[in-house]
Design a protein around this motif. Sequence first.
Motif, short mmCIF file in Angstrom:
data_model
loop_
_atom_site.label_atom_id
_atom_site.label_comp_id
_atom_site.label_asym_id
_atom_site.label_seq_id
_atom_site.Cartn_x
_atom_site.Cartn_y
_atom_site.Cartn_z
N LYS A 136 0.55 -1.22 -0.01
CA LYS A 136 0.34 0.01 -0.06
C LYS A 136 0.92 1.22 0.28
CE LYS A 136 -4.66 -1.75 2.00
NZ LYS A 136 -5.00 -1.87 2.95
N ILE A 175 0.58 5.82 -0.04
CA ILE A 175 -0.22 7.00 0.39
C ILE A 175 0.68 7.71 -0.02
CG2 ILE A 175 -1.04 8.20 1.73
CD1 ILE A 175 -1.25 5.98 4.08
N LEU A 177 -3.23 4.75 -2.50
CA LEU A 177 -4.64 6.30 -1.79
C LEU A 177 -3.63 7.58 -2.73
CD1 LEU A 177 -6.90 6.81 -0.67
CD2 LEU A 177 -5.37 7.10 1.29
N GLN A 202 -8.69 7.78 -4.59
CA GLN A 202 -8.71 8.54 -3.79
C GLN A 202 -9.79 8.20 -2.59
OE1 GLN A 202 -9.94 10.25 -7.19
NE2 GLN A 202 -7.93 10.74 -7.37
N LEU A 203 -9.67 8.83 -1.69
CA LEU A 203 -10.23 8.32 -0.17
C LEU A 203 -12.20 8.52 -1.19
CD1 LEU A 203 -9.19 10.91 2.40
CD2 LEU A 203 -8.31 8.67 2.03
N THR A 210 -7.27 7.87 5.62
CA THR A 210 -6.09 7.82 5.24
C THR A 210 -5.39 6.39 6.05
OG1 THR A 210 -5.74 10.19 4.51
CG2 THR A 210 -3.75 8.77 4.20
N PHE A 218 -6.35 3.01 5.97
CA PHE A 218 -5.61 2.86 5.07
C PHE A 218 -4.53 2.28 4.99
CE2 PHE A 218 -2.94 3.14 0.69
CZ PHE A 218 -3.71 2.48 0.14
#
Lengths: 248, 439
Positions: B320, B322, B353, B384-385, B408, B411
């Motif tokens: 993942k 961000i 993300l 996106q969120l 966030t 995630f």
Amino acid sequence: MLEIKDLHAGFEETEILKGISLSINKGETHAIMGPNGSGKSTLAKILSGHPAYEVFSGEVVFEGKNLLELSAEDRSLAGVFMGFQYPVEIPGVNNAEFLRMAYNARLVNEGKDEVDPLDFDDILQEKMNLLGMENKYKERNCNDGFSGGEKKKNEILQMAILKPALSVLDETDSGLDIDALRVVANGVNKLNNEDNALILITHYQRLLDYIKPDFVHVLSHGKIIKSGGKELAHELEAQGYDWLTTTN
Amino acid sequence: MSSTIAESSNGAESVVLDLHKKFIETSQSGPDILALNRKALDQFAKLKFPHRKHEMYTFVNTKDITGAPFSLKTKSSSPQEFVKQHVYAGCEHSHLTLVNGILCSELSDATALGTAVMVGSLTDAVKDEPIKTALQESIEQENDVFASINSAFMTQGIMIRVGKDKQIEAPLQILNISTGGESGPVMTVPRIYVHLEPLSELKIIVKYVGEEGNYFVNSVQDMVVEENASLTHIQVQADSTDAWHFSKNRVHLKRDSCYRGYQATNGARLVRHHNEAWLSEPGAGLELSGVSVLVDDEQSHQFIRVHHEVEHCTSQQRFKNIINHRARASFDGTVVVNKGAQLTNSDQLINNLMLSDEGHADCKPNLMIFADDVKCAHGATVGQLDEGQLFYLRTRGLSEAVAKEILTQSFASSIIQEIPFAPVIEELNQTLLKKLKAN
Ligand SMILES: Nc1ncnc2c1ncn2[C@@H]1O[C@H](COP(=O)(O)OP(=O)(O)OP(=O)(O)O)[C@@H](O)[C@H]1O
Ligand SMILES: [Mg+2]
């Protein structure tokens, strides 16, 4: 407490609510019924400040404030609670923690100190007992993998924690089994008092057997086509909406 | 004590070749290691620095590194306080500190490991003929030019060997400290060789930190996990924001062995992880997961090759990223299932993300399957969120900023919470998630 005046709303170009007026006082319970697609959830979402919807004209005044000017969070802090028809799942966010954050946001808004997790646990446990909810609602992530009925119970748990002045419950009864419906309805009744008000959106008379409405409104094609007392719900149950839509 | 070996200019490869001449003159690693260094340099000369379209560097622009006049640094001490600050709870008596790639015994304490773990240098390692051969082969077959640079300049490194049927309770931390350059960029080449004998177990946490910016940490880890042995390998990249960080993991898995790798990337100027694993006997299992939180102009890249060489092996990858501001991340991962590797079970999932419009994520999950009875899945998302989730949280009185932060964090936390070492989880909750707060 809540005054909706000739509200026209929808999204983009489409008008879904075509002139709704509704007046709700403290201590009252209003039921809103109506065929699928008539705009019940749209009304609820507009009251809660969903950014996807647009208000074309009309006004909504909540305790003297222009509700439509407030952000979703400010409406919540002002005391409006929305129990969703389809609560969203938030994986990765522990339900108890989420509830505590929401509770604390309210305290901070009122100029009070936040509660720590231990103290909050007592508050949470009391409400869970009230609603006959098991421990898993604390341990699991918010609505993540919850069954339809569990999600609805979780909405009522949030309502119990946040103690709103006005609650809009959108089809909270659908998805609940017979026992859960009774427990949840009893819980809602216990939360009800002269200072708060309730809007129940429902398709079924059964909920109204438990939570007695003072008024019943029928919404059809974005308009309230009939309002009456709780006997109106019985008539609808017996005859369906046709007799209303054809005679109007 | 600090001494710097000067670099030369012109021609990206010649910088390295010149630097190597000086390095060889002064190195005290002994003939075996020097022979490996020379072999690696030959490989480097063959591989050359990647050009723009190099298949291993499709998404990574290395021009800043290949052009930079790096020097080597032999300073091998760091303030005691600094070390203390970075040693995890529970590793007080089980940590080895490398300063600029060199083991510093005054800053290390491995007493809790007992006699079941042999800690030595690469010189000790190559006394074992099979290890020497294995190292030689891996150097000759090296495919990553930066790993070949590591081999060309490696000195003593660390060798860790866990004896047969020894399950080591104490988590072993390896702390890599880069001291940075007073006059221009410095390259360090930490090298770790880990060997788990049959039925043994070990948990290693490798943390990378820098005293100051402007360095290039170019590390290589060789890991051999024998029958029924189990290795947990946690890497925490926490370099200074100006650093370059390249790391190559080579994992060899034998029958019924297990490797669990976790990579947390705090971000830096350029971070690149290269993971290569060979599941060479039935029953081997590999789990690899990673999380990176990138802001400003930070970059993090994953390049993964997992080779299912025989039947009945499993591999799982979860990553993942961000990405905020102008940060970039990429994932280039291939699972190769050889002919005959029936009943392979493999999956790969990458989620990105995006918190800004200027950020960038590239994804290339890939399967190369030459067997017919396998279960392989892969997927990648860039998103996106979720608006619905954001709205839901806001209707509960949480501000938009707080709602974004919660989502966030959640995630990232699904990866962070799985790391089997609580102090790292706590640390990442502070460091990674704090980066998100600031925005
Ligand atoms: N996001 C949307 N995009 C497009 N159409 C929408 C959207 N939301 C609502 N509508 C439309 O607006 C109308 C009213 O929908 P709404 O959800 O308010 O109905 P409802 O009365 O709650 O129905 P139900 O009893 O089925 O829950 C429907 O025709 C629906 O399709
Ligand atoms: Mg509805």
